[in-house]
Design a protein around this motif. Structure first.
Motif, short mmCIF file in Angstrom:
data_model
loop_
_atom_site.label_atom_id
_atom_site.label_comp_id
_atom_site.label_asym_id
_atom_site.label_seq_id
_atom_site.Cartn_x
_atom_site.Cartn_y
_atom_site.Cartn_z
N ILE A 138 27.85 63.69 60.41
CA ILE A 138 28.72 63.66 61.89
C ILE A 138 29.86 63.09 62.19
O ILE A 138 30.21 63.02 63.62
N GLY A 139 30.55 62.19 61.77
CA GLY A 139 31.66 62.04 61.42
C GLY A 139 31.96 60.26 62.32
O GLY A 139 33.24 59.76 62.01
N PHE A 140 30.76 59.87 62.46
CA PHE A 140 30.75 58.74 62.78
C PHE A 140 31.49 57.18 62.12
O PHE A 140 32.21 56.66 62.05
N THR A 141 30.57 57.31 60.54
CA THR A 141 30.89 56.02 59.53
C THR A 141 32.48 56.56 59.53
O THR A 141 33.57 55.61 59.40
N GLN A 142 32.86 57.08 59.41
CA GLN A 142 34.51 58.29 59.13
C GLN A 142 35.44 57.81 60.59
O GLN A 142 36.99 57.08 59.67
N GLY A 143 35.08 57.91 61.57
CA GLY A 143 36.09 57.56 62.33
C GLY A 143 36.14 56.12 62.42
O GLY A 143 37.23 55.42 62.91
N SER A 144 34.76 55.19 61.89
CA SER A 144 35.05 53.66 61.93
C SER A 144 35.68 52.95 60.88
O SER A 144 36.57 52.49 61.31
N TYR A 145 35.65 53.78 59.77
CA TYR A 145 37.00 53.74 58.86
C TYR A 145 38.27 53.87 58.66
O TYR A 145 38.32 53.04 58.38
N THR A 146 38.39 54.90 59.41
CA THR A 146 39.31 55.56 59.63
C THR A 146 40.43 54.49 60.93
O THR A 146 41.39 53.62 60.89
N GLY A 147 39.37 53.89 62.20
CA GLY A 147 40.22 53.09 62.34
C GLY A 147 40.53 51.56 62.12
O GLY A 147 40.88 51.16 61.99
N ALA A 148 39.40 51.11 61.11
CA ALA A 148 38.99 50.27 60.11
C ALA A 148 40.62 49.89 59.04
O ALA A 148 41.28 49.35 58.90
N LEU A 149 40.77 51.19 58.25
CA LEU A 149 41.67 51.12 57.41
C LEU A 149 43.55 51.35 58.90
O LEU A 149 43.69 50.86 57.81
N ILE A 150 43.12 51.53 60.00
CA ILE A 150 44.45 51.42 59.60
C ILE A 150 45.00 50.36 60.62
O ILE A 150 46.18 49.30 60.86
N VAL A 151 43.65 49.10 61.03
CA VAL A 151 44.46 47.99 61.33
C VAL A 151 44.15 47.48 60.04
O VAL A 151 45.04 46.34 59.55
N ILE A 152 43.98 47.75 58.27
CA ILE A 152 44.25 47.22 57.32
C ILE A 152 45.67 47.49 57.05
O ILE A 152 46.12 46.48 56.61
N LEU A 153 45.35 48.95 56.85
CA LEU A 153 47.09 48.87 56.17
C LEU A 153 48.01 48.89 57.03
O LEU A 153 49.75 49.27 56.82
N VAL A 154 48.36 49.81 58.68
CA VAL A 154 49.45 49.52 59.67
C VAL A 154 49.47 48.43 60.11
O VAL A 154 50.87 47.63 60.67
N VAL A 155 48.55 47.82 60.43
CA VAL A 155 48.57 46.73 61.67
C VAL A 155 48.60 45.38 60.62
O VAL A 155 49.17 44.73 60.86
N ASN A 156 47.67 45.23 59.33
CA ASN A 156 47.72 44.00 58.47
C ASN A 156 47.02 42.58 59.69
O ASN A 156 47.33 41.73 59.95
N GLY A 157 45.71 43.41 59.93
CA GLY A 157 45.29 42.80 61.11
C GLY A 157 44.31 41.60 61.05
O GLY A 157 44.14 41.36 59.48
N THR A 158 43.71 40.80 62.00
CA THR A 158 42.95 39.93 61.10
C THR A 158 41.48 40.26 61.75
O THR A 158 41.06 41.82 61.45
N TYR A 159 40.81 39.48 61.28
CA TYR A 159 38.73 40.14 60.85
C TYR A 159 38.49 40.70 62.58
O TYR A 159 37.87 42.07 62.22
N TRP A 160 39.19 40.60 63.23
CA TRP A 160 38.95 40.47 65.29
C TRP A 160 38.70 41.45 65.49
O TRP A 160 38.56 42.70 65.84
N GLN A 161 40.67 42.03 64.76
CA GLN A 161 41.18 43.41 64.51
C GLN A 161 40.15 44.40 64.05
O GLN A 161 40.05 45.72 64.55
N LEU A 162 39.80 44.19 62.74
CA LEU A 162 39.56 44.71 61.98
C LEU A 162 38.31 45.65 63.06
O LEU A 162 37.73 46.56 63.18
N VAL A 163 37.42 44.78 63.13
CA VAL A 163 35.87 44.73 64.44
C VAL A 163 36.91 45.53 65.20
O VAL A 163 35.95 46.49 65.22
N GLY A 164 37.06 45.62 66.02
CA GLY A 164 37.83 46.30 67.23
C GLY A 164 38.01 47.93 66.94
O GLY A 164 37.76 48.71 67.84
N GLY A 165 38.98 47.53 65.32
CA GLY A 165 39.40 49.10 64.80
C GLY A 165 38.45 49.84 64.83
O GLY A 165 38.79 51.04 64.68
#
Length: 363
Positions: free
Chosen positions: A127-154
């Motif tokens: 129902i999309g919740f995992t994909q949404g979490s993956y999208t938020g994490a991808l944005i942090v990894i690929l766009v923001v290049n953030g830390t682990y805590w930012q990855l959790v928040g994303g």
């Protein structure tokens, strides 16, 4: 603290025939608080815990440097030093602990959502919740290049935003489970396309790292990630336990639950938040490990022989499934694989069987 066993009275209806109107229940009382546990569920959880412990010892023994069970147990008890201690405690144990903790979180998340929506297809991945979490994490990894805590928040923000979008789009004089699942499948498909586009637009090195992480893998999991994720998951599981009573009453329907004093809308909102947060925490640490949330609650319900989905058995089944899948991926496959690849194969087969049996039941 006092403990007692109770069960409903059985009635004799005919010679040799006995009807049991209840199940044996374990009641634990402490300081005016009584907790009722079905005895069979307690036994099932104990058996699953023993199986998970045995699987954990096997995983700690197996690798390029094989160890005996006595060496593993001695290292866990602090009796080993040097190479054996480093292999067991520093290298292999974080992965095993992550599989157990993350699997329990996924099993509990699936139990919450399937109970809430009263549908065995209510899986965070479907129902999309995992994909949404993956999208938020991808944005942090690929766009923001953030830390682990930012990855959790994303991951958490992405999952929550997806849950809110699905909830709003599925709302029509209330939320029906089937409508929410159909809307969630559509949102999941769109988010999957967005995730693929984000990976294709990224640099080659970042894209390869994101793609490997997106398969759902426990490679490189450290004690810090296990400790942080485990603390968050423990709090969320406690919240799920506190919400278990209104969750059980809502399985009878919103009107029945409201007649028993349950505030349906706030309870549903909190249950969705807990279910999404459990999935997002795992996704932030290891990527999207799919289908465990779908399979674990149904296996647990059949083992415990309950009419409803219970949280504790589902969490124990999820922990055992995740650890077994990781063992298969690392040691039984021709080449080491991400754990998500194995769970997709196993979960896909189960999903096909579930759809087939549901279709036959409706004929």
């Amino acid at each position: 603290m006092s403990t007692s066993f109770t069960h409903a009275r059985a009635t004799q209806t005919a010679p040799g025939e006995r009807v049991d109107f209840g199940r044996r229940v374990l009641v634990v009382r402490r300081r005016g608080i009584a907790v009722r546990l079905e005895w069979r569920s307690v036994l099932v959880c104990a058996a699953l815990a023993l199986a998970a412990a045995g699987m954990a010892v096997l995983a700690l023994m197996t690798g390029s440097y094989r160890l005996g069970p006595d060496q593993v147990l001695s290292a866990l008890a602090g009796g080993e030093t040097g190479l054996v201690h480093d292999i067991v405690v520093e290298w292999r144990l974080p992965r095993v602990a992550a599989a157990l903790v993350f699997g329990a979180a996924l099993g509990a998340s699936g139990a919450v959502l399937q109970s809430l929506l009263r549908n065995p297809l209510a899986d965070p991945g479907i129902i999309g919740f995992t994909q949404g979490s993956y999208t938020g994490a991808l944005i942090v990894i690929l766009v923001v290049n953030g830390t682990y805590w930012q990855l959790v928040g994303g991951a958490l923000l992405g999952g929550m935003a997806t849950a809110l979008a699905v909830y709003v789009l599925a709302y029509k004089q209330g939320v029906q489970g089937f409508r929410l699942i159909v809307v969630g499948i559509g949102v999941s498909a769109m988010l999957e396309s967005l995730n693929i586009w984000l990976v294709l637009k990224a640099d080659l090195e970042q894209a390869m790292a994101a793609a490997a992480w997106g398969a759902g893998s426990l490679n490189g999991v450290s004690w810090d990630q296990v400790a942080i994720g485990g603390a968050a998951i423990t709090v969320l599981l406690l919240l799920a336990g506190l919400l278990s009573r209104p969750m059980r009453q809502m399985e009878l329907g919103d009107d029945a639950a409201a007649s028993q004093g349950v505030r349906v809308a706030p309870a549903r909102l909190w249950l969705i938040v807990v279910g999404v947060a459990l999935t997002a925490t795992v996704t932030a640490a290891s990527g999207p490990i799919v289908f465990i949330s779908l399979v674990a609650p149904q296996i647990a319900r059949r083992l415990a022989r309950t009419a409803r989905i219970a949280l504790a058995p589902a969490a124990f089944v999820g922990a055992l499934l995740c650890l077994a899948a990781d063992y298969i991926a690392q040691h039984l496959a021709p080449t080491p694989l991400p754990v998500g690849v194995v769970t997709v194969v196993l979960g896909g087969g189960y999903l096909g069987w579930l759809l087939f049996t549901e279709a036959r039941r409706r004929l």
